[in-house]
Design a protein around this motif. Structure first.
Motif, mmCIF file in Angstrom:
data_model
loop_
_atom_site.group_PDB
_atom_site.id
_atom_site.type_symbol
_atom_site.label_atom_id
_atom_site.label_comp_id
_atom_site.label_asym_id
_atom_site.label_seq_id
_atom_site.Cartn_x
_atom_site.Cartn_y
_atom_site.Cartn_z
ATOM 1 N N GLN A 229 -8.012 -6.343 -0.182
ATOM 2 C CA GLN A 229 -7.310 -5.053 -0.348
ATOM 3 C C GLN A 229 -5.841 -5.195 0.042
ATOM 4 O O GLN A 229 -4.960 -4.586 -0.554
ATOM 5 C CB GLN A 229 -7.940 -3.936 0.513
ATOM 6 C CG GLN A 229 -9.442 -3.798 0.415
ATOM 7 C CD GLN A 229 -9.949 -3.776 -1.006
ATOM 8 O OE1 GLN A 229 -9.399 -3.079 -1.871
ATOM 9 N NE2 GLN A 229 -11.000 -4.561 -1.275
ATOM 10 N N VAL B 12 -0.646 3.526 0.072
ATOM 11 C CA VAL B 12 -1.292 4.419 1.048
ATOM 12 C C VAL B 12 -0.686 5.808 0.861
ATOM 13 O O VAL B 12 0.535 5.965 0.923
ATOM 14 C CB VAL B 12 -1.044 3.918 2.493
ATOM 15 C CG1 VAL B 12 -1.734 4.827 3.504
ATOM 16 C CG2 VAL B 12 -1.532 2.479 2.652
ATOM 17 N N LEU C 66 -9.164 0.137 6.782
ATOM 18 C CA LEU C 66 -9.734 -0.865 5.865
ATOM 19 C C LEU C 66 -11.019 -1.442 6.464
ATOM 20 O O LEU C 66 -12.027 -1.622 5.773
ATOM 21 C CB LEU C 66 -8.715 -1.990 5.621
ATOM 22 C CG LEU C 66 -7.466 -1.615 4.821
ATOM 23 C CD1 LEU C 66 -6.464 -2.765 4.831
ATOM 24 C CD2 LEU C 66 -7.831 -1.258 3.373
ATOM 25 N N HIS D 104 0.759 5.564 8.930
ATOM 26 C CA HIS D 104 0.249 4.344 8.294
ATOM 27 C C HIS D 104 1.362 3.625 7.548
ATOM 28 O O HIS D 104 2.398 4.231 7.252
ATOM 29 C CB HIS D 104 -0.863 4.707 7.300
ATOM 30 C CG HIS D 104 -2.148 5.038 7.982
ATOM 31 N ND1 HIS D 104 -3.019 4.076 8.403
ATOM 32 C CD2 HIS D 104 -2.690 6.223 8.353
ATOM 33 C CE1 HIS D 104 -4.049 4.645 8.997
ATOM 34 N NE2 HIS D 104 -3.875 5.959 8.984
ATOM 35 N N THR E 138 -3.601 1.030 9.924
ATOM 36 C CA THR E 138 -4.072 0.967 8.537
ATOM 37 C C THR E 138 -5.224 -0.038 8.421
ATOM 38 O O THR E 138 -6.203 0.214 7.706
ATOM 39 C CB THR E 138 -2.902 0.601 7.589
ATOM 40 O OG1 THR E 138 -1.820 1.486 7.869
ATOM 41 C CG2 THR E 138 -3.299 0.722 6.133
ATOM 42 N N SER F 245 2.242 0.659 1.934
ATOM 43 C CA SER F 245 1.367 -0.088 1.040
ATOM 44 C C SER F 245 0.831 -1.304 1.790
ATOM 45 O O SER F 245 1.464 -1.792 2.734
ATOM 46 C CB SER F 245 2.082 -0.488 -0.245
ATOM 47 O OG SER F 245 3.132 -1.357 0.079
ATOM 48 N N THR F 246 -0.350 -1.775 1.362
ATOM 49 C CA THR F 246 -1.099 -2.680 2.240
ATOM 50 C C THR F 246 -0.485 -4.076 2.406
ATOM 51 O O THR F 246 -0.737 -4.713 3.415
ATOM 52 C CB THR F 246 -2.558 -2.839 1.757
ATOM 53 O OG1 THR F 246 -2.540 -3.230 0.387
ATOM 54 C CG2 THR F 246 -3.325 -1.553 1.925
ATOM 55 N N TYR G 54 -5.812 10.392 4.400
ATOM 56 C CA TYR G 54 -5.098 9.181 3.983
ATOM 57 C C TYR G 54 -5.968 8.400 3.002
ATOM 58 O O TYR G 54 -7.139 8.124 3.314
ATOM 59 C CB TYR G 54 -4.771 8.304 5.188
ATOM 60 C CG TYR G 54 -3.510 8.737 5.904
ATOM 61 C CD1 TYR G 54 -2.268 8.223 5.539
ATOM 62 C CD2 TYR G 54 -3.555 9.665 6.931
ATOM 63 C CE1 TYR G 54 -1.104 8.626 6.177
ATOM 64 C CE2 TYR G 54 -2.396 10.079 7.582
ATOM 65 C CZ TYR G 54 -1.170 9.549 7.199
ATOM 66 O OH TYR G 54 -0.025 9.950 7.830
ATOM 67 N N ILE H 183 -6.264 4.809 0.753
ATOM 68 C CA ILE H 183 -5.689 3.474 0.535
ATOM 69 C C ILE H 183 -6.187 3.038 -0.836
ATOM 70 O O ILE H 183 -7.355 2.674 -0.987
ATOM 71 C CB ILE H 183 -6.132 2.485 1.626
ATOM 72 C CG1 ILE H 183 -5.886 3.094 3.021
ATOM 73 C CG2 ILE H 183 -5.411 1.147 1.463
ATOM 74 C CD1 ILE H 183 -6.272 2.213 4.174
#
Ligand code: SER
Length: 585
Positions: free
Chosen positions: A504, A511, A454, A555, A450, A558-559, A541, A543
């Protein structure tokens, strides 16, 4: 039969049975830290075999370029190759043994017209982990294989996987061809490597999951995974058991004959010519992936292949640079099936010539080293010759000649022993690397995956849209990302990129994944730079609103799960390309 005909017949056969063709993935594994090259058709499909839904559905087939580096030294006989093509079909929790065996039999006997009595089958003999695979044997009998030609072999022969320590695996059934050669002894049977029986297709029944405790539990999703070696199958179909005489390699050998003025029919020229043809074909494909010769990882394998072919070229008396000429022939044969080699022909040839040039300098350095050592010690043993070979790539035969001039005899056995010890070590290393790699979809690598998205987006935000992803590699410790960009980014820019990514992550963006056509994904603004490897349906995908990218996953959801990242290195990696390293801190 030509390679083109075989590729087409296989793919069409499975398309008619409801399969979707997936394009050959890159030779460089994506998000798999533990292996250098894709070595089987199933390799790019590992996440889907583990249960991730594939955007093209549950029935897939492919022609996959593969590279196996485990036994580079075995190349030179009539059938070993480092680069090869694998045809395969997959059921991701869909059809099962009965269909697969009926189709395998029909494809072999009706489409390829191989007489059923030339085919031999092996099935799993059973042990304490799983029962004897009578079911599969029964299905082969049902379609028309005589009981006497069905063998039961144990796990070392008829079981595939798991790819890592744990994961999907199962018994397999392998198809062999009787070449008509004499048996090498009373025990000779399929799986014997004397050359009488040639294995050409493997159907794996992935019905177990090997657990951490070493138990084999029935898998929820039963998969079929098959792999047919194109060269192997062509050998059978053409009743020609020298792979180098097939249309995928013969013109390359002819080119080598032309350059060297020597004939392949002379027994002593066969091994060197096969090595040159195989190694330069593999090199063309590695170079087409953007890898250049170096002293690490894929670049090292490439360097070794090129240098070995140069040495064997010299061995058959080639005096002038020749690698780019041989490469030109490879491009001619393979360029229609794999346009990437045609598109990169000029740069492939340039890199080869550059390496050839460097290697001649290496040889003169090795010569100096030999003389220095000899003057000092007045002798030269087999282990010293190995050292010279290993450190300078200096050919053993040349060392022997030089030593002989000085009246010194080098013990070949001693040299061989040192070489074997070294090979054993590197083989174990390569196997470990492969074994650990396929199922490596750990939490950490998923996070890094992931972060890669980014980073890609952040680079484009800060440096502009000249940035395109050119490659990536993830280990459990860091990620590495290659991208196109003409100059070195400044320290301030790097800081901005890092901050943008961490922003982010802190925003805890969701995601999400959606399946759509490539066209739709592009219209939605998704980044998609590896066109050759996508099928007609792709996964996109997103984000949050920050990044959209076409990718196979997996992935994080969530970040925030990622934590925080740091960019710790940035460097050039070839003309117009930069390489950046980041880690989770
Ligand atoms: N995974 C199996 C093999 O490599 C079948 O595709 O032979």
């Amino acid at each position: 039969m030509t390679a083109d005909e075989l590729r087409e017949k296989f793919i069409n056969f499975f398309i008619e049975k409801g399969h979707k063709q997936i394009p050959s993935a890159s030779l460089l594994p994506e998000n798999d830290p533990t292996t250098l090259f894709i070595s089987a058709g199933m390799h790019p499909l590992v996440p889907y075999l583990l249960g991730e839904p594939h955007p093209l559905g549950k029935r897939l087939c492919s022609l996959q370029k593969c590279l196996r580096t485990g036994d580079i030294e075995s190349v030179g006989d009539s059938f070993h190759q480092t680069f090869f093509e694998m045809l395969g079909n997959w059921s991701l929790g869909d059809y099962w043994k009965e269909d697969q065996i009926a189709w395998s039999f029909d494809f072999l006997t009706k489409i390829l017209n191989i007489p059923a009595e030339k085919i031999l089958i092996t099935c799993f003999a059973g042990d304490s982990d799983a029962p004897k695979d009578e079911e599969t044997a029964g299905l082969w009998e049902k379609v028309g294989i005589h009981k006497e030609r069905i063998y039961f072999l144990n796990k070392s022969d008829n079981w595939w996987g798991p790819a890592g320590q744990t994961g999907p695996c199962g018994p397999d059934t392998e198809m062999y061809y009787d070449t008509g050669k004499e048996k090498c002894g009373p025990e000779c049977k399929p799986s014997c490597d004397c050359g009488k029986y040639l294995e050409f297709w493997n159907d794996v029944f992935m019905q177990y999951n090997k657990t951490n405790g070493g138990k084999y539990e029935p898998l929820k999703q039963k998969n079929i995974d098959t792999g047919m070696g194109v060269e192997r199958m062509l050998m059978v179909l053409n009743n020609n058991f020298d792979a180098y005489k097939l249309d995928v390699l013969w013109p390359v050998i002819q080119k080598i004959e032309e350059i060297s003025g020597k004939s392949y029919e002379e027994e002593e020229n066969k091994r060197p010519m096969r090595i040159i043809a195989d190694h330069l074909r593999a090199s063309v494909f590695i170079l087409a992936e953007g890898i250049v010769p170096s002293n690490t990882e894929q670049g090292y394998v490439l360097r070794r292949l090129i240098r070995r072919s140069i040495r064997f070229g010299q061995g058959i008396g080639i005096k002038e640079p020749f690698t780019s000429l041989v490469a030109g022939e490879v491009v001619k044969i393979m360029g229609d099936t794999y346009p990437e080699v045609k598109n990169k022909e000029a740069s492939i040839k340039e890199e080869l010539s550059g390496e050839e040039n460097k290697f001649s300098q290496t040889l003169s350095r090795g010569l100096k080293e030999f003389l220095r050592f000899f003057d000092k010690n007045k002798t030269f043993c087999g282990a010293d010759a190995f050292f010279l070979y290993e450190s300078y790539g200096f050919p053993f035969e040349l060392t022997c000649e030089l030593a002989a001039e000085k009246g010194c005899f080098i013990n070949q056995e001693e040299y061989k022993k040192a070489l074997e010890q070294h090979q054993q070590k590197s083989r174990t290393g390569a196997e470990k690397k492969f074994a650990g790699g396929l199922a490596d979809q750990s939490e950490t690598t998923t996070k890094y995956h992931t972060v890669t998205h980014l980073l890609h987006k952040a680079l484009r935000e800060v440096l502009g849209t000249a940035v395109h992803q050119a490659g990536s590699n993830i280990t459990a410790e860091r990620l590495r990302f290659d991208f196109t960009y003409p100059q070195k980014p400044t320290g301030v820019e790097i800081k901005q990129i890092e901050e943008l990514i961490n922003k982010q992550i802190e925003a805890d963006l969701p995601v999400r994944v959606e399946t759509m056509s490539l066209e739709e994904a592009k219209n939605k603004g998704a980044l998609a730079f590896f066109e050759q490897k996508y099928g007609d349906r792709v996964k996109m995908y997103s984000i949050g609103e920050f990044s959209k990218e076409v990718c196979g996953g997996p992935h994080v959801s969530s970040t925030r799960a990622i934590g925080k990242i740091k960019i710790f290195k940035e460097e050039s990696c070839g003309a117009g390309k930069r390489r950046i390293y980041a880690k989770i801190v």
